[in-house]
Design a protein around this motif. Structure first.
Motif, PDB file in Angstrom:
ATOM      1  N   PHE A 382      -9.519 -17.465   1.262  1.00 34.26           N
ATOM      2  CA  PHE A 382      -8.806 -16.769   2.326  1.00 34.26           C
ATOM      3  C   PHE A 382      -8.053 -17.743   3.236  1.00 34.26           C
ATOM      4  CE2 PHE A 382      -8.569 -15.073   6.654  1.00 34.26           C
ATOM      5  CZ  PHE A 382      -7.856 -13.911   6.420  1.00 34.26           C
ATOM      6  N   VAL A 385      -5.008 -19.361   1.068  1.00 38.47           N
ATOM      7  CA  VAL A 385      -3.984 -18.370   0.702  1.00 38.47           C
ATOM      8  C   VAL A 385      -3.413 -17.711   1.968  1.00 38.47           C
ATOM      9  CG1 VAL A 385      -3.482 -16.257  -0.586  1.00 38.47           C
ATOM     10  CG2 VAL A 385      -4.954 -17.997  -1.581  1.00 38.47           C
ATOM     11  N   GLY A 386      -4.288 -17.448   2.926  1.00 35.92           N
ATOM     12  CA  GLY A 386      -3.825 -16.902   4.204  1.00 35.92           C
ATOM     13  C   GLY A 386      -2.856 -17.851   4.889  1.00 35.92           C
ATOM     14  N   THR A 389       0.491 -17.816   2.995  1.00 31.01           N
ATOM     15  CA  THR A 389       1.251 -16.572   3.187  1.00 31.01           C
ATOM     16  C   THR A 389       1.499 -16.272   4.665  1.00 31.01           C
ATOM     17  OG1 THR A 389      -0.809 -15.332   3.079  1.00 31.01           O
ATOM     18  CG2 THR A 389       0.436 -15.502   1.045  1.00 31.01           C
ATOM     19  N   LYS A 390       1.205 -17.248   5.526  1.00 29.87           N
ATOM     20  CA  LYS A 390       1.457 -17.128   6.967  1.00 29.87           C
ATOM     21  C   LYS A 390       0.666 -15.985   7.629  1.00 29.87           C
ATOM     22  CE  LYS A 390       5.266 -16.065   9.469  1.00 29.87           C
ATOM     23  NZ  LYS A 390       4.963 -15.910  10.869  1.00 29.87           N
ATOM     24  N   LEU A 391      -0.476 -15.651   7.013  1.00 27.28           N
ATOM     25  CA  LEU A 391      -1.358 -14.676   7.642  1.00 27.28           C
ATOM     26  C   LEU A 391      -2.087 -15.352   8.801  1.00 27.28           C
ATOM     27  CD1 LEU A 391      -2.757 -11.889   7.574  1.00 27.28           C
ATOM     28  CD2 LEU A 391      -4.251 -12.739   5.795  1.00 27.28           C
TER      29      LEU A 391
ATOM     30  N   MET B  15     -10.076  -8.474   3.542  1.00 29.18           N
ATOM     31  CA  MET B  15      -9.368  -9.740   3.783  1.00 29.18           C
ATOM     32  C   MET B  15      -8.461 -10.080   2.598  1.00 29.18           C
ATOM     33  SD  MET B  15     -12.518 -11.818   5.504  1.00 29.18           S
ATOM     34  CE  MET B  15     -11.781 -13.394   5.840  1.00 29.18           C
ATOM     35  N   PHE B  16      -8.954  -9.859   1.384  1.00 27.46           N
ATOM     36  CA  PHE B  16      -8.130 -10.131   0.200  1.00 27.46           C
ATOM     37  C   PHE B  16      -6.962  -9.150   0.131  1.00 27.46           C
ATOM     38  CE2 PHE B  16      -9.927 -13.270  -2.919  1.00 27.46           C
ATOM     39  CZ  PHE B  16     -10.800 -13.849  -2.008  1.00 27.46           C
ATOM     40  N   ALA B  18      -5.440  -8.080   2.692  1.00 25.60           N
ATOM     41  CA  ALA B  18      -4.447  -8.645   3.616  1.00 25.60           C
ATOM     42  C   ALA B  18      -3.665  -9.758   2.930  1.00 25.60           C
ATOM     43  CB  ALA B  18      -5.133  -9.172   4.870  1.00 25.60           C
ATOM     44  N   LEU B  19      -4.328 -10.541   2.080  1.00 26.34           N
ATOM     45  CA  LEU B  19      -3.629 -11.613   1.357  1.00 26.34           C
ATOM     46  C   LEU B  19      -2.575 -11.027   0.415  1.00 26.34           C
ATOM     47  CD1 LEU B  19      -6.564 -14.019   0.385  1.00 26.34           C
ATOM     48  CD2 LEU B  19      -4.998 -14.211   2.317  1.00 26.34           C
ATOM     49  N   PHE B  22       0.327  -9.754   2.479  1.00 23.09           N
ATOM     50  CA  PHE B  22       1.226 -10.800   2.980  1.00 23.09           C
ATOM     51  C   PHE B  22       2.013 -11.456   1.851  1.00 23.09           C
ATOM     52  CE2 PHE B  22       1.258 -11.940   7.504  1.00 23.09           C
ATOM     53  CZ  PHE B  22       0.599 -10.815   7.966  1.00 23.09           C
ATOM     54  N   THR B  23       1.388 -11.566   0.670  1.00 21.28           N
ATOM     55  CA  THR B  23       2.163 -12.100  -0.462  1.00 21.28           C
ATOM     56  C   THR B  23       3.301 -11.137  -0.785  1.00 21.28           C
ATOM     57  OG1 THR B  23       0.097 -13.046  -1.296  1.00 21.28           O
ATOM     58  CG2 THR B  23       1.978 -13.072  -2.781  1.00 21.28           C
ATOM     59  N   ARG B  25       4.715  -9.170   1.310  1.00 21.60           N
ATOM     60  CA  ARG B  25       5.685  -9.234   2.403  1.00 21.60           C
ATOM     61  C   ARG B  25       6.777 -10.262   2.090  1.00 21.60           C
ATOM     62  NH1 ARG B  25       4.221 -11.084   8.562  1.00 21.60           N
ATOM     63  NH2 ARG B  25       6.367 -11.183   9.292  1.00 21.60           N
ATOM     64  N   TRP B  26       6.385 -11.431   1.615  1.00 22.24           N
ATOM     65  CA  TRP B  26       7.377 -12.492   1.374  1.00 22.24           C
ATOM     66  C   TRP B  26       8.075 -12.323   0.031  1.00 22.24           C
ATOM     67  CZ3 TRP B  26       7.490 -13.481   6.017  1.00 22.24           C
ATOM     68  CH2 TRP B  26       6.352 -13.715   6.778  1.00 22.24           C
TER      69      TRP B  26
END
Lengths: 430, 471
Positions: A382, A385-386, A389-391, B15-16, B18-19, B22-23, B25-26
């Protein structure tokens, strides 16, 4: 089908993945299909089979999915590193071999892993020592994470994370009852007796100290998150977690505002395209390039070997650290959102198997150990990768089994070995 | 302890999630804006490794070529220097792309997605870019630039049948080969050398716009070349008095003569009689109020029409003074390309074809991949109307304000324009086509801030360029 046979068959797709990966690279490089890729695939399969045979003998009841899943990740790692820079692939394969050695060594010599409990304070001390060690070696980008000696880089935090989880699992097995039973409730908040809560405050203090000593938000989050996870599993008290997170946030805020390099990381995270930050030394260039690389990949990716890694006509990297911390961005660039989701899926399956072992375990120490190891593993994924990905703000942690780096691979192999040991004991009949 | 473990797992699943979010998103949601981000040089850098195709003029003159330099990186050179700089544009790692280097980038970079290139890609081979052959005539272009004689302005010449752009001159020019070092200076220079005046210059058209009013008048059947109106000066138009050039009164005068002598008061009355709706209809048919169709970057093509405070009005807006617009005044701003299109539509029997700069795209092995043919944009007027208007325009050159454009042995149809910017400073125009019975060139010439008239400054320039193209 027996558990071990399922494991055996699970290894075949992993080896095929390696073969396919190398085939793709060879086609891309020399416009021909080389049978070397088959050789590499066969060698990889051979190594995995050797590990499987040992598991079959030593841990007949262990979880059958963990080893194939790890093999997939390791395969992806070797192929990716070879694709990014083939001179490093050799090192990655050596790391993989040493990691496999550690894995088998752990399985054979720590069959009764509960002996670790006897040395818990020694392990705790050793782990904290490992964490502080880089402080005397010099910083990378302002963070103290690695030791450089004789051309070899060693990242002690990778090993310390296992030690600290072992200590916490053992300590909380003893104190979990008193933390809850002896507690008073004030305004709905459980306040445990100071005598037993003290050591936990020490752990929190250590985590904060680490934040200031290592100066790395990400690894602190990983350690502290693992601590809270074990505490939660041990006590089932959400209030502990909430208070813990609040205290961590306070510490993180203090570090973020007072330690310059952490502050600039946070700034870069907030405004990656600010021209001043983009051009500043240690500014947002890295974050911006990560996002550009991912956008370039899109849903299906540019294709294997098609990512632009270096500035044409020079040997300068367009994307910094492509084979270590930031490898996830290269993966997204080449195999796209779809490939990245697949990779995250593999990690999530490992996490699921880890927690499964924790649930099945018959003693508290085993449950806490498996839950803690799984949490720290998941949090590591997390955090990096966070970050990519700018999380969350970007910090330097490796992507387990995929990033280039011996310490990370070896330590994570040891971690998975411990999970297998716990699951074998849990599933043993009778 | 299984309850907390399950809840912990749920948190990690979130949480994953969210990953993944966000992936996505870009890679999906914000991918386009990231790819277009000014800091993102990824696509430009990748193209450094590609041998871009040639850009060639109609006679085969090489205008742009890629040369292999240090480290296998290609460099772009422009053998003809600043000639045709605006049409070609530039290609720079630091300053981006413009002109055809941008609008034909996919072809020049060879990123066409046909089967052959997919196989090449699988093999990791980079295909060389395709060559782009243009319709531009470098000789006529050189004559146009020389004829402008250092005055700021523009010349656009088209083949009215095919839409092929023969000349696209804009002065001052720049050298696209020097852009890496000269860009900052060029971008801040007061003469705006980077601006392509042919497509981005927005000028009041003055009397040259009367051609359009004439087309609308004849084509609607409301007027004929012989219709007589009173050409006294001044006349009240939209409640404000309007004068002829020099305050001259013409008495009752047929439309043909009113065009020959460019009588403002007559054409303003015609405009008022036709009304906003009719004028708007014809303007839109000619391509006003839209970016002109051209294989050129969209943001380097400006629409012509009535502008207020920098933004285009609706074609039927109540703020338009239709009488004054009919004589090219009011808030009307036009580009030289648009005025060349007006001339071209009349020349081509009333049919406006899409102008184009590219003749064909040829792959490195010489196979033609794409050939740009004639494509009709609008039928603007009846063929009969076009003939009548052409006849009226030929009188302008024979005996009116445009005699300076007359060619020996070739009948020229034209119209002058002189829009006063301030006392003694004019935007001067000449639009024309020739020969009348079989037009092969339609042209628009404009010069900024001239002390002369359309007939004395712009018409001679048009004459030289037409001569070069018809010879």
């Amino acid at each position: 089908m027996s558990a071990r046979n399922r494991e055996l068959f699970g290894l075949i797709p992993a080896a095929l993945l390696v073969t396919a990966g190398f085939t793709a690279i060879f086609i891309q490089r020399s416009a021909q299909v080389s049978n070397v890729s088959l050789t590499y695939g066969a060698l990889f399969l051979g190594l995995c089979l050797a590990a499987h045979v040992v598991v079959r003998i030593v841990l007949p009841y262990a979880d059958p999915y963990l080893l194939p899943l790890v093999a997939v990740l390791a395969g992806v790692g070797i192929v990716m590193i070879y694709r990014i820079d083939d001179t490093f692939a050799r090192g990655q394969v050596i790391s993989f071999l040493i990691g496999l050695g550690f894995f088998l060594g752990t399985l054979v010599f720590l069959r009764d892993y509960r002996v670790l409990e006897r040395y818990r304070y020694l392990i705790a001390l050793g782990s904290i020592g490992l964490l502080v060690l880089p402080r005397f070696s010099g910083s990378v980008n302002g963070a103290y994470l690695a030791i450089h000696a004789g051309g070899v880089t060693f990242q002690p935090a990778e090993f310390a994370k296992i030690g600290i989880v072992v200590f916490l699992a053992s300590y909380l097995r003893d104190t979990r009852q008193v933390l809850v039973m002896g507690a008073r409730r004030v305004l709905g908040v459980t306040i445990p007796p100071l005598k037993h809560f003290g050591p936990l405050l020490v752990v929190w203090g250590a985590a904060m100290l680490m934040l200031f000593v290592i100066r790395d938000l990400g690894s602190s989050l990983m350690f502290f998150g693992a601590f809270l996870s074990i505490l939660y599993v041990a006590t089932n008290r959400l209030s502990f977690v909430v208070v813990g997170l609040a205290m961590f946030a306070l510490g993180a805020w203090a570090v973020g505002t007072h330690v310059p390099h952490v502050h600039s990381r946070i700034e870069a995270w907030q405004h990656p395209f600010n021209r001043r930050l983009y051009e500043a030394q240690g500014g947002s260039y890295q974050v911006a390039q990560l996002l550009f690389a991912q956008a370039d990949g899109g849903v299906l990716g540019r294709g294997f070997g098609q990512s632009l890694l270096q500035i044409p006509g020079s040997s300068a990297n367009l994307l910094p650290a492509p084979r270590t911390d930031l490898i996830y961005a290269v993966i997204v660039n080449e195999i796209g959102l779809v490939g990245a989701c697949g990779l995250l899926g593999v990690y999530l399956l490992i996490v699921q198997r880890g927690f499964k072992a924790a649930v099945l375990a018959r003693d508290s120490f085993s449950t806490l150990l498996a839950a803690g190891l799984t949490s720290v593993f998941a949090l590591q994924v997390f955090v990096i990768v966070g970050g990519v990905t700018k999380l969350i703000p970007l910090t330097g942690v490796t992507l387990p089994f995929v990033s280039y780096g011996g310490s990370s691979i070896v330590a994570n192999f040891a971690l998975v070995a411990l999970l297998l040991l716990v699951s074998d004991r849990a599933r043993r009949p009778g | 302890m299984s309850g907390p473990v399950r809840r912990l797992f749920a948190v990690i699943v979130l949480m994953f999630g969210a990953l993944v979010l966000f992936t996505s998103r870009w890679t999906v949601f914000e991918a386009k804006s990231l790819n277009d981000n000014a800091l993102n040089r990824r696509q430009l850098l990748e193209q450094l490794e590609i041998k871009r195709g040639l850009i060639r003029a109609a006679d085969g003159t090489v205008l742009a070529r890629s040369v292999r330099g240090r480290g296998g990186v290609y460099r772009r050179t422009y053998p003809q220097g600043d000639l045709l700089s605006h049409a070609i544009g530039y290609w720079s790692i630091s300053y981006g792309r413009a002109g055809l280097e941008r609008s034909r980038n996919d072809e020049l970079a060879g990123s066409g997605s046909d089967l052959g290139s997919i196989i090449d890609q699988l093999q990791g081979k980079r295909r060389d870019g395709d060559n782009v052959d243009l319709t531009l005539d470098p000789n006529a272009q050189r004559i146009a630039i020389n004829a402008l004689g250092g005055q700021k302005g523009s010349v656009v010449a088209l083949d009215p049948h095919t839409g092929a752009v023969k000349v696209m001159a804009s002065y001052p020019q720049f050298d696209p080969g020097q852009i890496a070092t000269s860009y900052p200076k060029l971008a801040s220079q007061p003469g705006a050398p980077l601006l392509n005046r042919a497509t981005q210059g927005q000028y009041p058209p003055g009397s040259s716009f009367k051609v359009l009013t004439d087309v609308a008048a004849i084509d609607t059947g409301r007027f004929s070349p012989d219709s007589t109106l009173n050409g006294d000066s001044p006349k009240t138009i939209s409640g404000v008095p309007l004068s002829n050039d020099g305050g001259q009164s013409f008495g009752d005068i047929p439309l043909t003569d009113a065009l020959t002598h460019s009588v403002n008061t007559v054409w303003a009355q015609v405009g008022e009689a036709l009304g906003r709706g009719t004028m708007a209809k014809y303007m839109e048919r000619f391509g006003f109020y839209a970016k002109p169709p051209l294989d050129y970057p969209s943001d380097q093509r400006y629409a012509s029409g009535e502008y207020l405070n920098g933004s285009l009005l609706s074609p039927t807006s109540g703020r338009i003074d239709v009488g004054r617009m009919a004589i090219g005044q009011d808030k009307l701003l036009v580009t030289p390309l648009q005025m060349a299109m007006v001339a071209a539509a009349v020349a081509n029997q009333g049919v406006l074809v899409r102008p184009h700069l590219t003749a064909r795209v040829v792959d490195p092995d010489g196979r033609v991949r794409d050939s740009v043919g004639t494509s009709v944009y609008h039928r603007v007027m009846k063929a009969d109307t076009a003939q009548k208007v052409a006849q009226m325009m030929s009188n302008v050159v024979k005996e009116g304000t445009g005699t300076a454009a007359a060619l020996s042995g070739i009948d020229v149809a034209g119209k002058t324009g002189t829009a006063e910017i301030q006392a003694g400073v004019n935007q001067v125009w000449f639009i024309a086509f020739a020969p009348i019975n079989d037009p092969r060139v339609a042209i628009a010439v404009t010069v900024e801030r001239s002390s002369g008239q359309g007939g004395t400054v712009a018409a001679p320039i048009a004459k030289q360029v037409m001569e070069a193209l018809l010879r």
